[in-house]
Write a protein that holds these residues in place. Structure first.
Motif, PDB file in Angstrom:
ATOM      1  N   GLY A 195      -2.271   4.032   7.332  1.00 46.58           N
ATOM      2  CA  GLY A 195      -0.782   4.483   7.509  1.00 46.58           C
ATOM      3  C   GLY A 195       0.223   3.701   6.960  1.00 46.58           C
ATOM      4  N   ASP A 196       0.004   2.423   7.543  1.00 41.65           N
ATOM      5  CA  ASP A 196       0.963   1.183   7.058  1.00 41.65           C
ATOM      6  C   ASP A 196       0.746   0.842   5.678  1.00 41.65           C
ATOM      7  OD1 ASP A 196       1.901   0.859   9.633  1.00 41.65           O
ATOM      8  OD2 ASP A 196       0.500  -0.787  10.284  1.00 41.65           O
ATOM      9  N   HIS A 197      -0.424   0.954   5.098  1.00 40.39           N
ATOM     10  CA  HIS A 197      -0.314   0.839   3.703  1.00 40.39           C
ATOM     11  C   HIS A 197       0.459   1.893   2.898  1.00 40.39           C
ATOM     12  CE1 HIS A 197      -4.618  -1.241   4.361  1.00 40.39           C
ATOM     13  NE2 HIS A 197      -3.724  -2.029   4.233  1.00 40.39           N
ATOM     14  N   ASN A 198       0.444   3.366   3.359  1.00 41.02           N
ATOM     15  CA  ASN A 198       1.134   3.955   2.730  1.00 41.02           C
ATOM     16  C   ASN A 198       2.526   3.986   2.717  1.00 41.02           C
ATOM     17  OD1 ASN A 198      -1.385   5.637   2.113  1.00 41.02           O
ATOM     18  ND2 ASN A 198      -1.152   6.683   4.040  1.00 41.02           N
ATOM     19  N   TRP A 199       3.029   3.310   3.838  1.00 36.69           N
ATOM     20  CA  TRP A 199       4.566   3.164   3.868  1.00 36.69           C
ATOM     21  C   TRP A 199       4.670   1.854   3.170  1.00 36.69           C
ATOM     22  CZ3 TRP A 199       7.097   7.048   5.552  1.00 36.69           C
ATOM     23  CH2 TRP A 199       6.734   7.733   6.347  1.00 36.69           C
ATOM     24  N   GLU A 200       4.001   1.016   3.030  1.00 38.03           N
ATOM     25  CA  GLU A 200       4.411  -0.112   2.209  1.00 38.03           C
ATOM     26  C   GLU A 200       4.494   0.223   0.755  1.00 38.03           C
ATOM     27  OE1 GLU A 200       2.171  -3.710   2.791  1.00 38.03           O
ATOM     28  OE2 GLU A 200       3.023  -4.637   0.991  1.00 38.03           O
ATOM     29  N   LEU A 201       3.363   1.026   0.331  1.00 40.26           N
ATOM     30  CA  LEU A 201       3.490   1.832  -1.180  1.00 40.26           C
ATOM     31  C   LEU A 201       4.817   2.127  -1.444  1.00 40.26           C
ATOM     32  CD1 LEU A 201      -0.068   3.025  -1.585  1.00 40.26           C
ATOM     33  CD2 LEU A 201       0.786   0.950  -2.585  1.00 40.26           C
ATOM     34  N   LEU A 202       5.280   3.204  -0.357  1.00 35.65           N
ATOM     35  CA  LEU A 202       6.356   3.760  -0.589  1.00 35.65           C
ATOM     36  C   LEU A 202       7.655   2.903  -0.725  1.00 35.65           C
ATOM     37  CD1 LEU A 202       5.628   7.035   1.449  1.00 35.65           C
ATOM     38  CD2 LEU A 202       6.086   7.041  -0.882  1.00 35.65           C
ATOM     39  N   GLN A 203       7.600   1.879  -0.009  1.00 35.36           N
ATOM     40  CA  GLN A 203       8.585   1.070  -0.035  1.00 35.36           C
ATOM     41  C   GLN A 203       8.515   0.104  -1.081  1.00 35.36           C
ATOM     42  OE1 GLN A 203       7.479  -0.816   3.798  1.00 35.36           O
ATOM     43  NE2 GLN A 203       8.956   0.556   4.927  1.00 35.36           N
ATOM     44  N   ARG A 204       7.611   0.221  -2.061  1.00 30.60           N
ATOM     45  CA  ARG A 204       7.600  -0.702  -3.064  1.00 30.60           C
ATOM     46  C   ARG A 204       7.155   0.076  -4.309  1.00 30.60           C
ATOM     47  NH1 ARG A 204       3.991  -5.728  -1.152  1.00 30.60           N
ATOM     48  NH2 ARG A 204       4.568  -6.414  -3.035  1.00 30.60           N
ATOM     49  N   LEU A 205       7.767   1.211  -4.732  1.00 30.45           N
ATOM     50  CA  LEU A 205       7.620   2.043  -5.558  1.00 30.45           C
ATOM     51  C   LEU A 205       7.833   1.495  -7.054  1.00 30.45           C
ATOM     52  CD1 LEU A 205       8.552   5.647  -4.699  1.00 30.45           C
ATOM     53  CD2 LEU A 205       6.355   4.626  -4.541  1.00 30.45           C
ATOM     54  N   PRO A 206       8.952   0.700  -7.014  1.00 32.79           N
ATOM     55  CA  PRO A 206       9.179  -0.065  -8.399  1.00 32.79           C
ATOM     56  C   PRO A 206       8.154  -0.647  -9.007  1.00 32.79           C
ATOM     57  CG  PRO A 206      11.160  -0.359  -6.887  1.00 32.79           C
ATOM     58  CD  PRO A 206       9.993   0.310  -6.070  1.00 32.79           C
ATOM     59  N   GLU A 207       7.316  -1.564  -7.953  1.00 30.62           N
ATOM     60  CA  GLU A 207       6.251  -2.400  -8.305  1.00 30.62           C
ATOM     61  C   GLU A 207       5.153  -1.422  -8.978  1.00 30.62           C
ATOM     62  OE1 GLU A 207       5.696  -5.754  -5.515  1.00 30.62           O
ATOM     63  OE2 GLU A 207       7.011  -4.600  -4.712  1.00 30.62           O
ATOM     64  N   LEU A 208       4.863  -0.461  -8.341  1.00 26.40           N
ATOM     65  CA  LEU A 208       3.695   0.673  -8.930  1.00 26.40           C
ATOM     66  C   LEU A 208       4.182   1.198 -10.189  1.00 26.40           C
ATOM     67  CD1 LEU A 208       3.031   2.505  -5.507  1.00 26.40           C
ATOM     68  CD2 LEU A 208       1.846   0.861  -6.552  1.00 26.40           C
ATOM     69  N   GLU A 209       5.376   1.707 -10.199  1.00 29.27           N
ATOM     70  CA  GLU A 209       5.850   1.973 -11.378  1.00 29.27           C
ATOM     71  C   GLU A 209       6.076   1.008 -12.663  1.00 29.27           C
ATOM     72  OE1 GLU A 209       9.561   4.024 -10.220  1.00 29.27           O
ATOM     73  OE2 GLU A 209       8.517   5.375  -8.990  1.00 29.27           O
ATOM     74  N   SER A 210       5.699  -0.159 -12.450  1.00 26.26           N
ATOM     75  CA  SER A 210       5.687  -1.093 -13.346  1.00 26.26           C
ATOM     76  C   SER A 210       4.520  -0.720 -14.498  1.00 26.26           C
ATOM     77  CB  SER A 210       5.513  -2.513 -12.968  1.00 26.26           C
ATOM     78  OG  SER A 210       4.154  -2.740 -12.352  1.00 26.26           O
ATOM     79  N   LEU A 211       3.279  -0.025 -14.103  1.00 23.90           N
ATOM     80  CA  LEU A 211       2.419   0.260 -14.871  1.00 23.90           C
ATOM     81  C   LEU A 211       2.955   1.063 -16.364  1.00 23.90           C
ATOM     82  CD1 LEU A 211      -0.034   1.478 -12.272  1.00 23.90           C
ATOM     83  CD2 LEU A 211      -0.681  -0.244 -13.749  1.00 23.90           C
ATOM     84  N   GLY A 212       4.231   1.584 -16.061  1.00 24.75           N
ATOM     85  CA  GLY A 212       4.700   2.154 -17.371  1.00 24.75           C
ATOM     86  C   GLY A 212       4.450   3.606 -17.655  1.00 24.75           C
ATOM     87  N   LEU A 213       3.790   4.435 -16.699  1.00 24.17           N
ATOM     88  CA  LEU A 213       3.325   5.587 -17.144  1.00 24.17           C
ATOM     89  C   LEU A 213       3.697   6.611 -15.981  1.00 24.17           C
ATOM     90  CD1 LEU A 213      -0.738   4.624 -17.365  1.00 24.17           C
ATOM     91  CD2 LEU A 213       0.969   5.432 -19.166  1.00 24.17           C
ATOM     92  N   PRO A 214       3.640   7.775 -16.518  1.00 20.52           N
ATOM     93  CA  PRO A 214       4.270   8.712 -15.554  1.00 20.52           C
ATOM     94  C   PRO A 214       3.513   8.925 -14.060  1.00 20.52           C
ATOM     95  CG  PRO A 214       3.930   9.665 -17.688  1.00 20.52           C
ATOM     96  CD  PRO A 214       3.340   8.397 -17.875  1.00 20.52           C
ATOM     97  N   MET A 215       4.203   8.996 -13.060  1.00 22.23           N
ATOM     98  CA  MET A 215       3.742   8.664 -11.882  1.00 22.23           C
ATOM     99  C   MET A 215       3.617  10.226 -11.076  1.00 22.23           C
ATOM    100  SD  MET A 215       2.992   5.376 -11.498  1.00 22.23           S
ATOM    101  CE  MET A 215       2.562   5.099  -9.728  1.00 22.23           C
ATOM    102  N   LEU A 216       2.419  10.486 -10.382  1.00 28.66           N
ATOM    103  CA  LEU A 216       2.433  11.801  -9.256  1.00 28.66           C
ATOM    104  C   LEU A 216       2.023  11.139  -8.127  1.00 28.66           C
ATOM    105  CD1 LEU A 216       0.833  14.896  -9.754  1.00 28.66           C
ATOM    106  CD2 LEU A 216      -0.228  13.643  -8.142  1.00 28.66           C
ATOM    107  N   TYR A 217       2.571  11.842  -7.162  1.00 32.27           N
ATOM    108  CA  TYR A 217       2.688  11.240  -5.823  1.00 32.27           C
ATOM    109  C   TYR A 217       2.080  12.478  -4.941  1.00 32.27           C
ATOM    110  CZ  TYR A 217       5.035   7.140  -7.097  1.00 32.27           C
ATOM    111  OH  TYR A 217       5.449   6.086  -7.763  1.00 32.27           O
ATOM    112  N   GLY A 218       0.943  12.188  -4.197  1.00 33.01           N
ATOM    113  CA  GLY A 218       0.337  13.175  -3.284  1.00 33.01           C
ATOM    114  C   GLY A 218       0.800  12.753  -1.791  1.00 33.01           C
ATOM    115  N   LEU A 219       1.594  13.308  -1.262  1.00 35.93           N
ATOM    116  CA  LEU A 219       1.999  12.645   0.045  1.00 35.93           C
ATOM    117  C   LEU A 219       1.829  13.935   1.171  1.00 35.93           C
ATOM    118  CD1 LEU A 219       4.756  10.736  -1.173  1.00 35.93           C
ATOM    119  CD2 LEU A 219       3.121   9.858   0.108  1.00 35.93           C
ATOM    120  N   SER A 220       2.082  15.348   0.614  1.00 37.32           N
ATOM    121  CA  SER A 220       2.083  16.533   1.333  1.00 37.32           C
ATOM    122  C   SER A 220       1.057  16.470   2.553  1.00 37.32           C
ATOM    123  CB  SER A 220       2.345  17.717   0.575  1.00 37.32           C
ATOM    124  OG  SER A 220       2.045  18.730   1.166  1.00 37.32           O
ATOM    125  N   ARG A 221       1.780  16.675   3.805  1.00 38.88           N
ATOM    126  CA  ARG A 221       0.742  16.622   4.808  1.00 38.88           C
ATOM    127  C   ARG A 221      -0.336  15.715   5.063  1.00 38.88           C
ATOM    128  NH1 ARG A 221      -0.963  23.468   4.627  1.00 38.88           N
ATOM    129  NH2 ARG A 221       1.247  24.197   4.585  1.00 38.88           N
TER     130      ARG A 221
END
Ligand code: PMM
Length: 284
Positions: A195-221
């Motif tokens: 869970g903490d990893h998930n929150w950290e990823l959400l807090q650092r989206l700009p770094e994930l988006e540095s891959l330069g490709l369209p991003m899909l997020y599966g967070l539902s439930r």
């Protein structure tokens, strides 16, 4: 901000897209068993389209932590009739599978997109199969099958490792011939992540988006929402009661204009994205 980026064969809109989930499984954590019967899965998929889903994602294998894998035959029998019927009804269908054979047969049945939660790591034929078929591909961050994936949720540098491992799979996908506007990336919330990893990823989206490709997020439930909203005895909120929390995340992601969200209930998410876009529009 990757909303509106064209992806081959898929709808393009100047807002975050909504992918509706159709799990044809007995054991998904979020809705297991609800749509196992193909007719009910088809009716559910059509309902999600009526509610405004841009894509429907059909899957026949649960990726719940600890889940056993179905055989290829069982997976095919679950998904093919549903993919065929939804595609025939005009839906843009994504096939959620880690198996090349299932991907290939689903594409023949009308799927326009392969959603591979293993990012090409589970089946050595997957990337070649997708390249040959010429369809778009969602490459998700993954470290192993559900049976033991949570034992791999260990990182010295979470975002650095997720990005590096995704970059490796993107490179492999390109080397196989999945080129141009055919690639979408997903950090894989809950897959070899605490869970903490998930929150950290959400807090650092700009770094994930540095891959330069369209991003899909599966967070539902997902489970980390259940933990966050646990009752006074520490019992996690059940999966079907996590939709409001899921919607809060979609609203924030829509404001960031991510490419797409993968969700179980479609209409509230389309409404939230519509509100965000209206708010963004300048007067006059
Ligand atoms: N999560 C699940 C299944 N498929 N696909 C992508 N691309 N991203 C995800 O986060 C993802 C997925 C598991 O959730 P479910 O049981 O609700 O389908």
């Amino acid at each position: 901000m990757t909303a509106g980026r064209p992806v081959y064969g898929l709808p393009s809109r100047p807002r975050t897209l909504v992918m509706g989930v159709v799990n044809v499984t007995p054991d998904s954590f979020s809705d297991g068993g609800e749509w196992l019967d193909p007719d009910e899965a088809i009716t559910h998929g059509l309902q999600l389209l009526t509610e405004g889903a841009d894509l429907v994602d059909v899957g026949g294998e649960s990726t719940r932590p600890g889940a056993d894998r179905p055989s290829t035959e069982v997976e095919l029998a679950r998904v093919l009739p549903v993919v065929a019927a939804l595609a025939a009804a005009g839906a843009v269908v994504s096939i959620d599978t880690m198996r090349a054979e299932v991907a290939e047969r689903a594409i023949r049945a009308g799927a326009s997109l392969v959603n591979d939660v293993s990012g090409g790591r589970a089946d050595p034929d997957m990337l070649d199969t997708v390249a040959r078929a010429g369809v778009a591909y969602i490459c998700m961050h993954w470290r192993g099958h559900s049976a033991d994936m949570q034992s791999r949720a260990s990182y010295a540098d979470l975002v650095g490792e997720v990005v590096a491992e995704l970059a490796e799979q993107i490179e492999a996908a390109r080397a196989a011939g999945i080129l141009g506007d055919r690639l979408v990336v997903d950090p894989g919330f809950g897959f070899a992540k605490t869970g903490d990893h998930n929150w950290e990823l959400l807090q650092r989206l700009p770094e994930l988006e540095s891959l330069g490709l369209p991003m899909l997020y599966g967070l539902s439930r997902k489970g980390f929402l259940g933990t966050l909203l646990a009752d006074r005895d520490g019992i996690p909120r059940p999966a079907r009661e996590r939709d409001d929390a899921s919607l809060a995340l979609t609203t924030l992601l829509a404001w960031r204009r991510v490419w797409a969200v993968r969700v179980h209930r479609v209409r509230p998410h389309v409404d939230a994205i519509t509100v965000v876009e209206r708010l963004r529009a300048r007067p006059g």
